[in-house]
Design a protein around this motif. Sequence first.
Motif, PDB file in Angstrom:
ATOM      1  N   HIS A 112     -23.385  24.033  -3.599  1.00 55.93           N
ATOM      2  CA  HIS A 112     -22.619  25.032  -2.852  1.00 55.93           C
ATOM      3  C   HIS A 112     -21.733  25.799  -3.832  1.00 55.93           C
ATOM      4  N   SER A 114     -18.774  26.929  -4.300  1.00 52.26           N
ATOM      5  CA  SER A 114     -17.304  26.927  -4.256  1.00 52.26           C
ATOM      6  C   SER A 114     -16.840  25.538  -4.664  1.00 52.26           C
ATOM      7  N   LEU A 116     -15.612  22.872  -3.196  1.00 51.63           N
ATOM      8  CA  LEU A 116     -15.363  22.231  -1.904  1.00 51.63           C
ATOM      9  C   LEU A 116     -14.215  21.224  -2.060  1.00 51.63           C
ATOM     10  N   TYR A 119     -13.680  26.741   0.978  1.00 52.73           N
ATOM     11  CA  TYR A 119     -14.735  27.716   1.278  1.00 52.73           C
ATOM     12  C   TYR A 119     -16.119  27.132   1.577  1.00 52.73           C
ATOM     13  N   THR A 124     -18.443  32.927  -0.366  1.00 52.67           N
ATOM     14  CA  THR A 124     -17.429  32.104  -1.031  1.00 52.67           C
ATOM     15  C   THR A 124     -16.698  32.856  -2.146  1.00 52.67           C
ATOM     16  N   HIS A 125     -17.428  33.703  -2.883  1.00 49.32           N
ATOM     17  CA  HIS A 125     -16.811  34.377  -4.034  1.00 49.32           C
ATOM     18  C   HIS A 125     -15.784  35.412  -3.559  1.00 49.32           C
ATOM     19  N   ARG A 127     -14.219  35.348  -0.791  1.00 49.19           N
ATOM     20  CA  ARG A 127     -13.084  34.640  -0.181  1.00 49.19           C
ATOM     21  C   ARG A 127     -12.138  34.090  -1.250  1.00 49.19           C
ATOM     22  N   HIS A 136     -12.334  28.963  -9.628  1.00 51.84           N
ATOM     23  CA  HIS A 136     -13.395  28.919  -8.622  1.00 51.84           C
ATOM     24  C   HIS A 136     -14.506  28.060  -9.221  1.00 51.84           C
ATOM     25  N   CYS A 138     -18.351  25.542  -8.387  1.00 51.91           N
ATOM     26  CA  CYS A 138     -19.470  25.107  -7.557  1.00 51.91           C
ATOM     27  C   CYS A 138     -19.448  23.581  -7.440  1.00 51.91           C
ATOM     28  N   ASP A 148     -21.583  21.690   4.608  1.00 50.87           N
ATOM     29  CA  ASP A 148     -20.884  21.689   3.303  1.00 50.87           C
ATOM     30  C   ASP A 148     -19.715  20.691   3.264  1.00 50.87           C
TER      31      ASP A 148
END
Length: 192
Positions: A112, A114, A116, A119, A124-125, A127, A136, A138, A148
């Motif tokens: 994913h 972001s 987690l 987001y 996600t980017h 946001r 930021h 992954c 997610d």
Amino acid sequence: MTKTPIAILISGRGSNMNALIEACAQPDYPARIALVLSNNPDAPGLETARAAGLDVMAIDHRKFPKDRESHERAVDAALVQAGVEIICLAGYMRVLTPYLVGRWHGKMLNIHPSLLPAYPGLDTHARALAAGDTEHGCTVHLVTDGVDEGPILRQARVKVLADDTAQSLAARVLQQEHVLYPAALSDYLSRR
Ligand code: GRF
């Protein structure tokens, strides 16, 4: 070395799939790709997988219009038939039902874009930029019923730059995804 048979599930371009294909081609990598499967017969990634000589399959979700679970039952049957032990979701754009999640509990990974739990979901980017985040990244996580939400296996971080757009940020995160996913899978397999 014994290589665990995995499936990669995609819906689109399949760049993370490609990173996993390259990793699995290494003799000392602990997985091999038994099947690449898509819900979208036109997914560009299917061609990439075919060109790499892999078994590919499309099971079009639009042929199961009223019933998400019956599509998943067809997917599950194909995975079992191919001898798959671990599933890697890689841009698989379907919300899963408890049926498939339950069948593959502890055996299904997702990537994913972001860090987690920040987001979940889409965009996600954009946001992360809108929130003014300075960092930021992954996440590779196990799949559970919530979208997610499952246990985090590994994350990679990138700095947000002052002039970043959602596109430039996405591109830098994607580079990290391609390193993160093979590493997280290998890690997970060695701990099983
Ligand atoms: C990636 O950003 C992944 O994190 C997300 O969907 C995108 C898929 O891209 N789940 P690709 O198909 O692997 O290129």
